[in-house]
Design an enzyme around this catalytic site. Structure first.
Site: not given
Length: 732
Positions: A3, A6, A415, A615, A619
């Site tokens: 549970c 635990c 971008d 990318d 950036d």
């Protein structure tokens, strides 16, 4: 772990170890993600500390560890299935006797004999777990089950062995063997169903692992083929891939050609052509040709291994809402035990002559019906299913926090180059001088640009190559720095380059070509010229084309109520053209990397929750500043490392899909938590007998056991809806 309590105990143990900086334990997939100082922390000591608290810890040592975990999980599941089956088989006659045949000879002894193996053999794990917790002054679900069934069992044994205690007081000795046996059986059944459902939530990882073949054909130094395990493949090994086979590792084609299904990377159904010099990626599927490639990245360094690692880390991480649930889980079991004791005492005081019986049953039922499992599973199962669903659709999510935060996004900043546009210049159009031999001149231009090193030359050669234009033999080729190239063909001198080159050579441009070039320049196109020694023969327009799906993706985002902005380092004319074409009203041109970051900071100061998609290295600063950073597929490693989400392909519609996935996941988490809390808020008072003064209703412990088991299963099943649903871009 049984549970949420635990998981909390293990997490606390890990955090208390020397050298451990951070620790997060995920109850749903039984994993711990630990950040530690390699100098001061000792993994052996950490492992022993976890084992002392009653659990075990398998530390990832090599690439075989996932198989070991899978095998251990399989054996645990089989053992649980066996225990559950026998517990049900032994419990059924106990229920039948208790309800229909209490008057048969030795009924109590038969029930005692049948209930004993259920409680102490098939239910042994609950008592062992409770004992381990008690030794460390903690409690978990095992404590609730062990105390409730143990009390019911021992009370029943006392009544069978010494019934005179009650008969001398004019009271009938009742037995509750069926309650203790059936509760154990129901909880084991619930655990079994839960394990099956939880295995389904992690199916995405198994699917990803299945993309890599186990065996490959390797070329030895003497050119003989050998069949070896993928684990034996080393960097620079030559691997042969036959039609229909999966590519094992990342590398470069050295011989042959084929078409490769890269849909697991790009989402594109059309296979990609691979020839000598092209890169291939592990996990993709060779379609019809055969080729040999040189291995560049193997083992844990392949792109597929990187994806699997990212998904596993994300599935093992915690969402912010889970911290609140963990705090509740930490006090849940002691509070439930206190409620059970109070119920017993109140029944004893206020229940009259049957107060003891009712009090005992209320005590047992409260302990049985309380379900910390449902609370513990509510968030992590949804996160596992959500992250897995994202991975299946080409969306890599870094952690649970990102998945939870993404649903709040109110602004997406894109971008331009490589994100909104293809990121590579392409030939848009060609205008020829009146009377020019277009076929012959196309071959001349193609051959000149083939010899050029300029980036724009590649656009021209790609264009003519796709048209199937035949090359010609160019003589006396020369490159003129900053202007273009020149060469001889069939005794004539030809130039390919910019307007500066034509001006320096006093080459005439016809009115038609000049007007066309001005139109293209006004549209921010780059113009390349072809000329002979006297006249311009052709003008070629080159531009970075907007992605095919960009307009659709932006419309969907706007439909979702999200504002879209564009940032670019390009000039204002190009930026305006691209923004208009994409349907973006707000943009900023001529931005430096710092300008992009400041722009996002400004949006955040105005109350926007900002996602940034990019990318490139330029950036990375803006990506780090954004609330959610999205790296576009096949971008730079820096961008992917900084980003909270990585889109494996460069398809822009994956952005609204990712935000849609976040909204769905958060909705499922809220539903799970609502039902887990409501279940306990209603169930515990009902089990204590709150309705008895109103209508005489008392909850049977057996029904409570079934309800407790079903509550966990329902939470996991609700999370599985994410896995089964289709991730569209409708944005709801």
């Amino acid at each position: 772990m049984h549970c949420a309590a635990c998981a909390l105990n293990v997490e606390q143990t890990l955090k208390n170890q020397k050298g451990v900086l951070k620790a997060g334990v995920n109850f749903a997939n039984n994993t711990a993600l630990v950040e530690y100082d390699t100098i001061s922390a000792d993994l052996t000591i950490i492992k022993k500390a976890v084992q002392k608290t009653g659990y075990d810890l398998l530390i990832k040592e090599d690439e075989n560890t996932p198989e070991k975990i899978q095998e251990r999980n399989r054996l645990n599941y089989l053992a649980l299935r066996l225990k559950t089956t026998w517990a049900i088989v032994f419990s059924i006659p106990v229920v039948v006797i208790s309800m229909l045949a209490m008057n048969i000879p030795y009924a109590n002894y038969i029930m005692w004999a049948l209930a004993t193996p259920v409680v102490f053999v098939f239910g042994r794990q609950f008592f062992m777990g409770a004992w381990m917790q008690a030794r460390h002054f903690t409690a978990n679900m095992d404590t609730l089950v062990a105390v409730s069934t143990g009390v019911a069992y021992l009370f029943s044994v006392f009544n069978v062995v010494y019934p005179e205690f009650w008969t001398e007081r004019d009271m009938e000795p009742h037995v509750y063997f069926e309650a203790s046996a059936v509760v154990i059986a129901f909880i084991l059944l619930g655990k079994l169903l839960e394990e099956r459902a939880r295995a389904n939530t992690s199916a995405a990882i198994q699917k990803l692992m299945g993309l890599q073949p186990d065996w490959v054909t390797r070329l030895k130094e003497d050119k003989e083929e050998e069949y070896v395990s993928v684990k034996e493949v080393m960097v620079n090994d030559l691997i042969i891939v036959k039609p229909g086979e999966k590519i094992a590792v990342d590398g470069v084609v050295t011989e042959g050609s084929s078409w490769v299904d890269e849909s697991m990377l790009t989402g594109e159904p059309m296979p990609a052509e691979k020839k000598e010099g092209d890169k291939v990626t592990g996990g993709t599927i060779n379609k019809n040709g055969s080729f040999t490639f040189r291995a560049e990245k193997v083992g844990s360094n392949t792109f597929l291994a990187h994806i699997i690692r990212k998904v596993q880390e994300a599935q093992g991480s915690k969402a912010p809402v889970q911290n609140l649930v963990d705090k509740i889980a930490g006090i849940f079991v002691p509070v439930v035990i206190a409620c059970a004791i109070i119920s017993f005492v109140l029944w004893l005081i206020l229940g009259g002559e049957d107060g003891f019986y009712h009090g005992l049953m209320a005590f047992v039922t409260v302990l049985v019906i309380a379900c910390p499992c449902a609370l513990g599973l509510a968030t992590p199962t949804a996160i596992i299913a959500g992250v897995g669903k994202g991975a299946e659709n080409g969306i890599l999510i870094k952690d649970a926090e990102s998945l939870e935060t993404a649903h709040k996004i109110s602004a997406v900043v894109l971008d331009k180059t490589g994100t909104l546009t293809e990121g590579k210049p392409l030939v848009i159009d060609i205008a020829w001088k009146d009377g020019a031999d277009a076929a012959m001149l196309s071959s001349v231009l193609f051959s000149l640009e083939q010899k050029s090193q300029h980036p724009l030359a590649a656009s021209v050669t790609t264009f003519f190559s796709e048209l199937g234009t035949p090359p010609v033999n160019i003589k006396s080729f020369d490159s003129i720095t900053g202007s273009g190239v020149t060469g001889l063909y069939a005794g004539n001198l030809y130039f390919a380059g910019n307007s500066k080159l034509l001006a320096s050579m006093n080459i005439k441009i016809s009115e038609k070509l000049a007007l066309q070039a001005q139109t293209w320049l006004a549209e921010s196109r780059t113009v390349v010229w072809l000329a002979d020694h006297a006249n311009a023969l052709a003008a070629i327009a080159i531009a970075d084309k907007i992605k095919r799906e960009a307009g659709l993706a932006i419309k969907i985002l706007q439909h979702m109520g999200i504002s879209v902005f564009m940032l670019t380092g390009d000039n204002i004319h190009t930026a305006t053209l691209i923004a208009q074409e994409a349907g973006i009203p707000d943009f900023k041109a001529e931005c430096s990397p710092n300008d992009k970051s400041e722009y996002i900071k400004e949006l955040q100061s105005l109350g926007w929750i900002v996602a940034m998609a990019g990318d490139g290295i330029n950036d990375s600063q803006a990506l780090a500043q954004a609330d959610i950073s999205i790296a576009m597929g096949r971008g730079t490693d820096v961008a992917m490392e900084v980003a909270k989400m990585t889109l494996i392909s460069s398809d822009l519609t994956l952005i609204p899909r990712a935000l849609n996935l976040s909204r769905r996941t958060v909705r499922v988490i809220r539903q799970n938590l609502f039902w887990a809390f409501i279940y306990n808020i209603i169930g515990i008072p009902l089990a204590a007998g709150a309705l008895y003064p109103v209508n005489g209703f008392l909850l049977n412990p057996m029904i409570a056991g079934a309800a407790m088991a079903l509550s966990s299963v329902s939470v996991v099943t609700n999370s599985l809806r994410l896995k089964w649903s289709k991730l569209d871009v409708a944005g709801t």
